[in-house]
Design an enzyme around this catalytic site. Structure first.
Site, mmCIF file in Angstrom:
data_model
loop_
_atom_site.group_PDB
_atom_site.id
_atom_site.type_symbol
_atom_site.label_atom_id
_atom_site.label_comp_id
_atom_site.label_asym_id
_atom_site.label_seq_id
_atom_site.Cartn_x
_atom_site.Cartn_y
_atom_site.Cartn_z
ATOM 1 N N CYS A 240 -1.957 -0.569 7.511
ATOM 2 C CA CYS A 240 -1.223 0.697 7.394
ATOM 3 C C CYS A 240 -1.299 1.516 8.682
ATOM 4 C CB CYS A 240 -1.753 1.493 6.210
ATOM 5 S SG CYS A 240 -1.359 0.677 4.641
ATOM 6 N N HIS B 123 0.858 -1.178 0.000
ATOM 7 C CA HIS B 123 0.000 0.000 0.000
ATOM 8 C C HIS B 123 0.903 1.240 0.000
ATOM 9 C CE1 HIS B 123 -3.920 -1.951 1.742
ATOM 10 N NE2 HIS B 123 -3.451 -2.569 0.675
ATOM 11 N N CYS C 3 -5.961 1.532 6.116
ATOM 12 C CA CYS C 3 -6.523 0.261 6.584
ATOM 13 C C CYS C 3 -5.811 -0.143 7.880
ATOM 14 C CB CYS C 3 -6.337 -0.817 5.516
ATOM 15 S SG CYS C 3 -4.617 -1.359 5.331
ATOM 16 N N GLU D 120 1.016 3.886 1.846
ATOM 17 C CA GLU D 120 1.544 4.273 3.166
ATOM 18 C C GLU D 120 2.746 3.422 3.553
ATOM 19 O OE1 GLU D 120 -1.576 3.421 2.306
ATOM 20 O OE2 GLU D 120 -2.985 3.953 3.881
#
Lengths: 142, 142
Positions: free
Chosen positions: A79, A46, A76, A48
């Site tokens: 993260c 992801h 999420c 992040e």
């Protein structure tokens, strides 16, 4: 947030869910990344996670005390957990994510008393553009 | 779990919190890793994350449907989130973690209705040895 939004647009062009992030360290953007789990064959890639890992590697340190993380979508659980582990000081995010978000939805991770660190959180920044990118992406795949 | 416990012992020797993980794909161990955030300057380098990333890279796929993940400690929110993203089928863990765990503690991540995927979960496997490694590590640092 401009840099994060541009990264999100790049993700969409690569067929990835359009989310982008930027990491600011001592007033300077030191990492920008797009969401890229498909491209990189890495379910943890992801945006992040990618900026946190890139920044930590660049600085040669495990923790990023004082850093700011800008991301176009509510993080999420994975993260948000990484943000806490990295000791990110301030989290700025764009669109909220009722399905996958873990900051203002689901597990409300930063309210958990067991969490070692919680950043200051500012949502809704650049929300319109961030959400429009996501809507366009999912509309095109339907 | 033997391989994961051995990796945890290696982590302790490297000055890392002793946690180890192994990933089984189609009956074969294809990734083993120790917790290594300090050594790697990567706050996301928990053992679970490392085996998921290594396995996904080795197989050239974003998702590991059917895979089993063995880890010596109850996963945190970051790792539990990654386990869901990776579509791990079965999670086996050793010691429970009242402070940082997110499976049977804190956010109880796999009970969250917003989660896309939840693995079968089996805790307490090799718990005695896993917990002894952690206790010895933290005792030595006090």
């Amino acid at each position: 947030m401009r840099r994060a939004l541009d990264a999100a647009a790049t993700a969409a062009r690569d067929g990835e869910v359009p989310v982008g992030a930027a990491l600011v360290w001592q007033g300077e953007v030191i990492a920008v990344a797009a969401n890229a789990p498909r491209t990189l064959c890495d379910p943890t890639a992801h945006a992040e996670m990618r900026v946190i890992r890139a920044a930590a590697a660049a600085l040669g340190r495990e923790r990023l005390e004082g850093a700011e993380l800008w991301v176009t979508l509510e993080p999420c659980a994975m993260c948000a957990g990484a943000i806490a582990h990295a000791r990110i000081a301030r989290l700025y995010y764009g669109a909220s994510d009722a399905k996958g978000g873990a900051v203002e939805h689901g597990p409300l991770l930063f309210t958990q008393p067991t969490l070692h660190h919680r950043p200051e959180v500012y949502g809704g920044i650049g929300e319109g553009e961030a959400a429009a990118l996501l809507r366009a992406f999912f509309r095109a795949r339907r």
